[in-house]
Design a protein around this motif. Sequence first.
Motif, PDB file in Angstrom:
ATOM      1  N   LEU A 132       0.820  -1.216   0.000  1.00  0.00           N
ATOM      2  CA  LEU A 132       0.000   0.000   0.000  1.00  0.00           C
ATOM      3  C   LEU A 132       0.851   1.261   0.000  1.00  0.00           C
ATOM      4  N   THR A 133       2.068   1.205   0.528  1.00  0.00           N
ATOM      5  CA  THR A 133       2.938   2.379   0.464  1.00  0.00           C
ATOM      6  C   THR A 133       3.403   2.647  -0.961  1.00  0.00           C
ATOM      7  N   ARG A 134       3.358   1.611  -1.794  1.00  0.00           N
ATOM      8  CA  ARG A 134       3.732   1.785  -3.200  1.00  0.00           C
ATOM      9  C   ARG A 134       2.557   2.277  -4.038  1.00  0.00           C
ATOM     10  N   ALA A 135       1.373   1.746  -3.764  1.00  0.00           N
ATOM     11  CA  ALA A 135       0.164   2.147  -4.500  1.00  0.00           C
ATOM     12  C   ALA A 135      -1.030   1.894  -3.597  1.00  0.00           C
ATOM     13  N   LEU A 136      -1.685   2.977  -3.151  1.00  0.00           N
ATOM     14  CA  LEU A 136      -2.813   2.835  -2.232  1.00  0.00           C
ATOM     15  C   LEU A 136      -4.021   2.275  -2.970  1.00  0.00           C
ATOM     16  N   ASP A 137      -4.551   1.188  -2.457  1.00  0.00           N
ATOM     17  CA  ASP A 137      -5.696   0.512  -3.061  1.00  0.00           C
ATOM     18  C   ASP A 137      -6.872   0.641  -2.097  1.00  0.00           C
ATOM     19  N   GLU A 138      -7.873   1.456  -2.471  1.00  0.00           N
ATOM     20  CA  GLU A 138      -9.006   1.700  -1.588  1.00  0.00           C
ATOM     21  C   GLU A 138      -9.799   0.428  -1.312  1.00  0.00           C
ATOM     22  N   SER A 139      -9.824  -0.505  -2.251  1.00  0.00           N
ATOM     23  CA  SER A 139     -10.564  -1.742  -2.028  1.00  0.00           C
ATOM     24  C   SER A 139      -9.912  -2.566  -0.910  1.00  0.00           C
ATOM     25  N   VAL A 140      -8.590  -2.488  -0.796  1.00  0.00           N
ATOM     26  CA  VAL A 140      -7.892  -3.176   0.290  1.00  0.00           C
ATOM     27  C   VAL A 140      -8.198  -2.497   1.622  1.00  0.00           C
ATOM     28  N   ILE A 141      -8.215  -1.162   1.623  1.00  0.00           N
ATOM     29  CA  ILE A 141      -8.532  -0.418   2.841  1.00  0.00           C
ATOM     30  C   ILE A 141      -9.939  -0.783   3.330  1.00  0.00           C
ATOM     31  N   GLU A 142     -10.882  -0.887   2.414  1.00  0.00           N
ATOM     32  CA  GLU A 142     -12.259  -1.196   2.790  1.00  0.00           C
ATOM     33  C   GLU A 142     -12.398  -2.634   3.297  1.00  0.00           C
ATOM     34  N   SER A 143     -11.493  -3.515   2.897  1.00  0.00           N
ATOM     35  CA  SER A 143     -11.527  -4.915   3.357  1.00  0.00           C
ATOM     36  C   SER A 143     -10.297  -5.200   4.204  1.00  0.00           C
ATOM     37  N   ALA A 144      -9.924  -4.242   5.045  1.00  0.00           N
ATOM     38  CA  ALA A 144      -8.641  -4.289   5.758  1.00  0.00           C
ATOM     39  C   ALA A 144      -8.447  -5.573   6.555  1.00  0.00           C
ATOM     40  N   ALA A 145      -9.486  -6.007   7.262  1.00  0.00           N
ATOM     41  CA  ALA A 145      -9.332  -7.176   8.135  1.00  0.00           C
ATOM     42  C   ALA A 145      -8.994  -8.434   7.354  1.00  0.00           C
ATOM     43  N   GLN A 146      -9.453  -8.526   6.111  1.00  0.00           N
ATOM     44  CA  GLN A 146      -9.141  -9.695   5.297  1.00  0.00           C
ATOM     45  C   GLN A 146      -7.644  -9.798   5.009  1.00  0.00           C
ATOM     46  N   PHE A 147      -6.954  -8.678   5.115  1.00  0.00           N
ATOM     47  CA  PHE A 147      -5.514  -8.640   4.857  1.00  0.00           C
ATOM     48  C   PHE A 147      -4.727  -8.482   6.159  1.00  0.00           C
TER      49      PHE A 147
END
Length: 392
Positions: free
Chosen positions: A216-231
């Motif tokens: 995420l420091t290389r490319a912020l992905d909002e879909s990852v942020i919204e599903s943060a716990a899965q990651f």
Amino acid sequence: MSASTARDYRELAGALSPSAVSQYLASHDWQLESRRDAVREIWRLPGDRSDRARIMLPLATGYADFTDRFEDALIALSQVYGVGASQLADFIVSARADLFFVRLDQPMADGTIPFKQAEATIDALYKMLKAAATTAHDPNHSHRGRRSSIVNDFLDHDVRLGHTQRGSFVFTILARLGDPAKPAPAASAAQSTVPIDFSRAAMQTLAQALETTRDLTRALDESVIESAAQFGLSAGVVESLEDITAPQSLRSLDLSFRWATSEPAPAVGTRAIILDRDAINGLSHVRERLMRREEPPRRETLIGSVRSLTREDTAPDEPESATIVLVADVRGKTRAVNVTVTGQDHDWAILAYRSKLPFTVTGDLSREGRGWRLSDPVVDDGFLRHHSSGRS
């Protein structure tokens, strides 16, 4: 054998248990040839042509010569593998423990770091482990308030700080796995499902969170942020990375895992996770996005004292404005909250500051960077107005 070498093995015998050595042998091609419960085990390492080695592992810890016999077994293992006592200790511990290495890459003339930096790093690592364990147990946890007893037991008993490794300055974290014969109890029906070994689940969650944070420091992905716990992600994990990487002398932070050899290795944490200065500079943006998701603004009323007041630049025809720092109770903890007040509210803030009176304000409370802000404030001036009229 020199006196110092003998002392190393005596210390190793005091630090290890026969069961730890037995688990290591079982997971590294040794065969149990015979066993007398609570007395001894005979292990054999088969070879291509003939048996490569045999050792007797004592189990009777109450015998007067137990320590001597246990040392003999450890020395024999060292000779089989051609390693010293410290390397053998790493081998045996890693059989039933996941290892997490945190390497600080920074200039150091004598292999040391400042004491305050070491303290801050250990505190940050504890925060990191707590956040990962909380997510592993309950992905929907708010990361505020109490943690479950499973998380607390992991932090209190299963996690250990190991020996510092060579190579810049390396912290070693050990997460001990449970006895395979006695799996950890599952959570109640009201809780999320807990894997058989929670230590492995927590460390696997941490590895996934660190890999995702780097990406995420290389490319912020909002879909990852919204599903943060899965990651495995949480603001606490990212904030702990910021705390570790705060020294400007730090060139990079290298994070790596060595999974316990007695269990199948997970798919994450197979390669080192390196955060260079560009990645370190991007951590704050990732944390802020996670915080906005975890703690959206909420309408709250705060009552506290005005610790400081900084005037804002305004046009001559505009009402005076200032940003105050209000020290108040926020969800059970004393916090410093920034509030921008204008016009009459600005005057009430000055009165509260000068007279050391309580200041009451309602607004949208949210995290701002590493602090707090109250937006769209509405000041309750009843007490201050009463105080002012009583003085006139």
